[in-house]
Structure formats: C-alpha cells, structure tokens
Write an enzyme that holds these catalytic residues in place. Structure first.
Site, PDB file in Angstrom:
ATOM      1  N   HIS A 169     123.542  51.609  35.344  1.00  0.00           N
ATOM      2  CA  HIS A 169     123.199  52.822  36.093  1.00  0.00           C
ATOM      3  C   HIS A 169     122.771  52.473  37.512  1.00  0.00           C
ATOM      4  O   HIS A 169     122.221  51.406  37.764  1.00  0.00           O
ATOM      5  CB  HIS A 169     122.089  53.616  35.396  1.00  0.00           C
TER       6      HIS A 169
ATOM      7  N   VAL B  62     117.053  50.184  30.271  1.00  0.00           N
ATOM      8  CA  VAL B  62     118.099  50.895  29.518  1.00  0.00           C
ATOM      9  C   VAL B  62     119.403  50.128  29.736  1.00  0.00           C
ATOM     10  O   VAL B  62     119.830  49.917  30.881  1.00  0.00           O
ATOM     11  CB  VAL B  62     118.234  52.357  29.981  1.00  0.00           C
TER      12      VAL B  62
ATOM     13  N   ASP C 220     116.088  61.350  36.729  1.00  0.00           N
ATOM     14  CA  ASP C 220     115.319  60.373  35.957  1.00  0.00           C
ATOM     15  C   ASP C 220     114.111  61.073  35.324  1.00  0.00           C
ATOM     16  O   ASP C 220     113.443  61.886  35.959  1.00  0.00           O
ATOM     17  CB  ASP C 220     114.859  59.220  36.866  1.00  0.00           C
TER      18      ASP C 220
ATOM     19  N   HIS D 165     120.189  53.781  40.360  1.00  0.00           N
ATOM     20  CA  HIS D 165     119.082  54.672  40.713  1.00  0.00           C
ATOM     21  C   HIS D 165     119.359  55.146  42.142  1.00  0.00           C
ATOM     22  O   HIS D 165     119.563  54.320  43.042  1.00  0.00           O
ATOM     23  CB  HIS D 165     117.751  53.920  40.736  1.00  0.00           C
TER      24      HIS D 165
HETATM   25  P1  AMP Z   1     115.995  50.677  34.352  1.00  0.00           P
HETATM   26  O1  AMP Z   1     114.568  50.337  34.047  1.00  0.00           O
HETATM   27  O2  AMP Z   1     116.483  50.216  35.662  1.00  0.00           O
HETATM   28  O3  AMP Z   1     116.901  50.264  33.205  1.00  0.00           O
HETATM   29  O4  AMP Z   1     116.059  52.245  34.455  1.00  0.00           O
HETATM   30  C1  AMP Z   1     116.081  53.099  33.355  1.00  0.00           C
HETATM   31  C2  AMP Z   1     115.618  54.436  33.834  1.00  0.00           C
HETATM   32  O5  AMP Z   1     115.996  55.394  32.863  1.00  0.00           O
HETATM   33  C3  AMP Z   1     114.107  54.562  34.008  1.00  0.00           C
HETATM   34  O6  AMP Z   1     113.823  54.917  35.349  1.00  0.00           O
HETATM   35  C4  AMP Z   1     113.715  55.648  33.025  1.00  0.00           C
HETATM   36  O7  AMP Z   1     112.705  56.486  33.517  1.00  0.00           O
HETATM   37  C5  AMP Z   1     115.028  56.389  32.834  1.00  0.00           C
HETATM   38  N1  AMP Z   1     115.201  57.084  31.571  1.00  0.00           N
HETATM   39  C6  AMP Z   1     115.009  56.575  30.330  1.00  0.00           C
HETATM   40  N2  AMP Z   1     115.316  57.497  29.396  1.00  0.00           N
HETATM   41  C7  AMP Z   1     115.724  58.604  30.073  1.00  0.00           C
HETATM   42  C8  AMP Z   1     116.174  59.900  29.676  1.00  0.00           C
HETATM   43  N3  AMP Z   1     116.253  60.260  28.391  1.00  0.00           N
HETATM   44  N4  AMP Z   1     116.508  60.791  30.644  1.00  0.00           N
HETATM   45  C9  AMP Z   1     116.403  60.457  31.944  1.00  0.00           C
HETATM   46  N5  AMP Z   1     116.001  59.229  32.382  1.00  0.00           N
HETATM   47  C10 AMP Z   1     115.657  58.336  31.462  1.00  0.00           C
END
Ligand code: AMP
Length: 115
Positions: free
Chosen positions: A101, A97, A31, A103
């Site tokens: 996914h 996002v 992340d 975490h």
């Molecule tokens: P969520 O808020 O549960 O949708 O998690 C999305 C996660 O994606 C967050 O923890 C962000 O820090 C992570 N994130 C967003 N863009 C990227 C990226 N380009 N590479 C790695 N992690 C990312």
C-alpha cells in the site's frame, strides 16, 4: 485474494465503507488511524505482500498506483500544498499490514526525517 487479508476484504467490499476510489486495478480508502488531516491508503486490488514481492509484470500496476495517488492528492486539495507518499516495507520499515500500500499523507507540514 488472500483469505485472511484485511485489505483484500476492503477491495472485495466485505469490510469498511465505500472506498474513496476504486477501479479494476486499484482501491483507495481512508486510513482507520489517520496520521495527518489527509491519510489515504492506495492499494493494488491484487494481493502483493510488499514491494519485495512485486515483480516486473507489476510495473504498469505500480505506475497506476502512483498516478492514482497523485490524482487523489489533486482531488482532495493537497496537490499544491504538498504531500508525502510512503510505502513501509518489512519489519524495519514498520509495515503492519502485509498487502502492498501507498500512504498518501497531507494537509499539514510533515517533518523529516521520519522516526
Ligand atoms: P503499515 O503500518 O505501513 O503497514 O500501514 C498499515 C495501515 O493500515 C495503518 O496506517 C493502519 O492504520 C491502516 N489500517 C489497518 N487496518 C485498516 C482498516 N481496516 N481500514 C483502514 N485502514 C486500516
């Protein structure tokens, strides 16, 4: 692949560095904004917006997602100490996002309940 999806770009190798793990079904990468010493995202290569959009035909893929997370927890040395898998879904879930996914969080004692 969804054109404007950052996670689809990572799956395709068009964004970010080399993934931590990738096979024909799933991809795992660190992340960008880690919330724990270990913070890995495990995603299906197929674009699924959230768990709400997952279908019965995705059940093997979803199982593989969980088993891959468990394998990575082992590989990254947090299996014995413990870890947490989180799937934020929709506005109240805090999803930011819109590509499903998991975490994988570990390496410190996590609090409960989450905020
Ligand atoms: P969520 O808020 O549960 O949708 O998690 C999305 C996660 O994606 C967050 O923890 C962000 O820090 C992570 N994130 C967003 N863009 C990227 C990226 N380009 N590479 C790695 N992690 C990312």
């Amino acid at each position: 692949m969804s054109q404007n999806c950052i996670f689809c770009k990572i799956v395709a190798g068009k964004s970010g560095g080399p993934p931590l793990y990738q096979d024909e079904h799933v991809t795992a990468f660190k992340d960008i904004n880690p919330q724990a010493p270990l913070h890995v995202l495990v995603i299906p290569n197929k674009h699924i917006v959230s768990l709400n959009e997952a279908e019965a035909e995705d059940r093997v893929l979803l199982g593989h997602l969980f088993l891959t997370a468990a394998k990575l927890a082992q590989q990254e040395g947090v299996a014995a100490s413990g870890y947490r898998l989180v799937t934020n879904t929709g506005p109240n879930g805090g999803q930011s996002v819109f590509h499903l996914h998991l975490h994988l969080l570990g390496g410190r004692r996590l609090t409960w309940p989450p905020g």
